[in-house]
Design a protein around this motif. Structure first.
Motif, PDB file in Angstrom:
ATOM      1  N   HIS A 180       0.820  -1.230  -0.007  1.00  0.00           N
ATOM      2  CA  HIS A 180      -0.134  -0.017  -0.069  1.00  0.00           C
ATOM      3  C   HIS A 180       0.893   1.429  -0.035  1.00  0.00           C
ATOM      4  O   HIS A 180       0.574   2.111  -0.694  1.00  0.00           O
ATOM      5  N   TRP A 181       1.932   1.203   0.881  1.00  0.00           N
ATOM      6  CA  TRP A 181       2.970   2.325   0.661  1.00  0.00           C
ATOM      7  C   TRP A 181       3.631   2.669  -0.298  1.00  0.00           C
ATOM      8  O   TRP A 181       3.616   3.683  -1.132  1.00  0.00           O
ATOM      9  N   PHE A 182       3.822   1.554  -1.188  1.00  0.00           N
ATOM     10  CA  PHE A 182       4.684   1.624  -2.577  1.00  0.00           C
ATOM     11  C   PHE A 182       3.794   2.249  -3.346  1.00  0.00           C
ATOM     12  O   PHE A 182       4.298   2.964  -4.310  1.00  0.00           O
ATOM     13  N   ILE A 183       2.599   1.792  -3.375  1.00  0.00           N
ATOM     14  CA  ILE A 183       1.453   2.456  -4.520  1.00  0.00           C
ATOM     15  C   ILE A 183       1.321   3.663  -4.228  1.00  0.00           C
ATOM     16  O   ILE A 183       1.452   4.792  -5.162  1.00  0.00           O
ATOM     17  N   GLU A 184       1.180   4.190  -2.980  1.00  0.00           N
ATOM     18  CA  GLU A 184       1.230   5.637  -2.673  1.00  0.00           C
ATOM     19  C   GLU A 184       2.465   6.352  -3.178  1.00  0.00           C
ATOM     20  O   GLU A 184       2.354   7.492  -3.910  1.00  0.00           O
ATOM     21  N   HIS A 185       3.564   5.833  -2.675  1.00  0.00           N
ATOM     22  CA  HIS A 185       4.876   6.501  -2.895  1.00  0.00           C
ATOM     23  C   HIS A 185       5.319   6.730  -4.198  1.00  0.00           C
ATOM     24  O   HIS A 185       5.789   7.919  -4.561  1.00  0.00           O
ATOM     25  N   CYS A 186       5.014   5.896  -4.883  1.00  0.00           N
ATOM     26  CA  CYS A 186       5.538   5.626  -6.663  1.00  0.00           C
ATOM     27  C   CYS A 186       4.452   5.873  -7.364  1.00  0.00           C
ATOM     28  O   CYS A 186       4.480   6.088  -8.526  1.00  0.00           O
ATOM     29  N   ASP A 187       3.450   6.347  -6.785  1.00  0.00           N
ATOM     30  CA  ASP A 187       1.946   6.661  -7.463  1.00  0.00           C
ATOM     31  C   ASP A 187       1.700   5.745  -8.558  1.00  0.00           C
ATOM     32  O   ASP A 187       1.671   6.170  -9.868  1.00  0.00           O
ATOM     33  N   LEU A 188       1.461   4.367  -8.466  1.00  0.00           N
ATOM     34  CA  LEU A 188       1.396   3.477  -9.022  1.00  0.00           C
ATOM     35  C   LEU A 188      -0.111   3.099  -9.412  1.00  0.00           C
ATOM     36  O   LEU A 188      -1.169   3.076  -8.255  1.00  0.00           O
ATOM     37  N   ASP A 189      -0.615   2.768 -10.380  1.00  0.00           N
ATOM     38  CA  ASP A 189      -2.092   2.464 -10.784  1.00  0.00           C
ATOM     39  C   ASP A 189      -2.180   0.996 -11.104  1.00  0.00           C
ATOM     40  O   ASP A 189      -1.705   0.410 -12.146  1.00  0.00           O
ATOM     41  N   VAL A 190      -2.291  -0.005  -9.970  1.00  0.00           N
ATOM     42  CA  VAL A 190      -2.566  -1.287 -10.012  1.00  0.00           C
ATOM     43  C   VAL A 190      -3.443  -2.091  -9.444  1.00  0.00           C
ATOM     44  O   VAL A 190      -3.916  -1.522  -8.398  1.00  0.00           O
ATOM     45  N   ALA A 191      -3.997  -3.047  -9.948  1.00  0.00           N
ATOM     46  CA  ALA A 191      -5.011  -3.776  -9.098  1.00  0.00           C
ATOM     47  C   ALA A 191      -4.246  -4.321  -7.948  1.00  0.00           C
ATOM     48  O   ALA A 191      -3.787  -5.603  -8.250  1.00  0.00           O
ATOM     49  N   TYR A 192      -4.705  -4.221  -6.854  1.00  0.00           N
ATOM     50  CA  TYR A 192      -3.880  -4.417  -5.892  1.00  0.00           C
ATOM     51  C   TYR A 192      -4.820  -4.813  -4.457  1.00  0.00           C
ATOM     52  O   TYR A 192      -5.834  -4.365  -4.218  1.00  0.00           O
TER      53      TYR A 192
END
Length: 404
Positions: A180-192
């Motif tokens: 969750h933090w990686f997705i926020e920090h790196c601004d990723l658009d991924v089905a997680y």
């Protein structure tokens, strides 16, 4: 309590979400169910259409001993599916690898330390899944080091395979939370999706059924990598891993690797312990420190009798909140530098494919720790000030991503 893999297998609704989809599993030897069935076998037995598997550093089988010992791709002889290595010719999954499945199940047991490369493998998988339009599910597992946070933040520009992002050495998160933090920090658009654990109580006291200060007492420990042989090692690792950047032995080639503050044939362990207690006694709290001897059968100082300081982060007197492995290891370096000013401490060799930086700087995410050790005028309060500010910032940064 139940880990993520156990919850997935017990929940028909979750399994139904995988129907009609090709599934890949990222796993290693500790990827097992409560009944010690490997996740690959358990998922296929449950009817999941597993079309590929991935092994991280040390391999799916966990047979590779040391850093920069690579694993080749292979075919599984039983299931006939490809097993891709994420620590061989590549460390980031390729387009071809990503094309082997629609959903990637990440089921790696972590140690709660930034340098343990499974954290970086998760980030790389999320980044490639975002590019390829694939889904990633983390089947969550405990952080055996628990919730405490320790260490300076990795300095931007110092990223490596053992430093994915600006986080401290001991990060306090599970892999599901880290995603969750990686997705926020790196601004990723991924089905997680995180298949969360049930009943994990990292803050419970030692008398609680599901405690263990991170690792539940009800579950068997299985090595996630060859030298991660115990919960004691997992608790100490955020400090002892820094020995990999030194000429001091971390205990590889013995039965208790990465549970010692150092081992060397030319260092007096009792004198170092005395110096540590004189410099910063509070940095030695919560754990038993014992001088001992060992003779490595391979690796540093192989065949030589080494004096060592062993840490016991276990037993009735262990204080999980007081134990500071990163500070304690830094203090051991400082004591050795003070007692042996000209000691050849820092190991200069290629470390995790980084050729232009000292290994200790790669490991710690910047030069500040080495510079503190080598500066005779630097006091414990100086390093503590740097780390305390970074630790407080990290706790605030990830607070909203905690699942337990």
């Amino acid at each position: 309590m139940k880990f993520g893999i156990d919850r997935l297998l017990a929940d028909r609704a979750l399994l139904n979400e995988l129907d009609g989809r090709r599934v890949a599993l990222v796993a290693h030897p500790a990827s097992v169910t409560e009944g010690l069935v490997h996740s690959l076998d358990a998922l296929i037995a449950a009817g999941v259409n597993v079309t590929s598997a991935f092994g991280p550093q040390h391999g799916l089988k966990g047979d590779k001993q040391d850093n920069m010992v690579e694993t080749a791709d292979e075919m599984d002889p039983h299931y006939g599916i490809p097993i891709f290595s994420l620590y061989g010719e590549v460390r980031r999954p390729t387009e071809q690898m990503m094309s082997s499945a629609d959903v990637f199940l990440f089921d790696l047991q972590d140690l709660g330390c930034r340098i343990y490369t499974f954290v970086t493998t998760l980030l790389y998988l999320l980044e490639e899944a975002a590019k390829a339009g694939k889904g990633v599910w983390v089947l969550d597992r405990p952080n055996p080091a628990g919730r405490p946070v320790e260490g300076t933040l990795l300095v931007p520009g110092q990223e490596s395979f053992v430093g994915a992002a600006p986080m401290p050495m001991r990060h306090g998160l599970t892999m599901g939370e880290m995603g969750h933090w990686f997705i926020e920090h790196c601004d990723l658009d991924v089905a997680y999706k995180v298949v969360a654990m049930e009943g994990w109580q990292p803050d419970a006291d030692s008398g609680a059924v599901a405690s263990g200060f991170g690792w539940p007492a009800s579950r068997i420990w299985i090595n996630p990598s060859p030298n991660a042989a115990s919960v004691n090692m997992a608790r100490c690792y955020a400090g002892t891993v820094m020995l990999e950047g030194t000429t001091l032995s971390e205990g590889r080639g013995t039965t208790r690797p990465l549970e010692v503050l150092f081992g060397a044939p030319d260092v007096d362990a009792k004198a170092v312990a005395k110096e540590m207690l004189a410099l910063a006694p509070d940095w030695c709290a919560g754990v038993h420190m014992r001088d001992c001897w060992f003779e490595p059968t391979f690796h540093k100082h192989a065949g030589k009798l080494c004096n060592a300081l062993m840490m016991h982060a276990e037993g009735p007197d262990y204080d999980h909140d007081a134990f500071k492995p990163w500070r304690m290891q830094a203090l051991a370096f400082k004591a050795i530098r003070g007692l042996y000013p000209s000691y050849d401490l820092w190991r200069d060799f290629p470390y995790e494919y980084e050729l232009d930086r000292l290994a200790i700087d790669v490991i710690n995410g910047g030069p500040s720790l080495r510079e503190w050790v080598d500066n005779p005028d630097a006091a414990p309060d100086d390093l503590d000030g740097l780390a305390s500010a970074d630790e407080a910032a990290w706790v605030q940064l990830v607070r909203g991503h905690l699942l337990y």
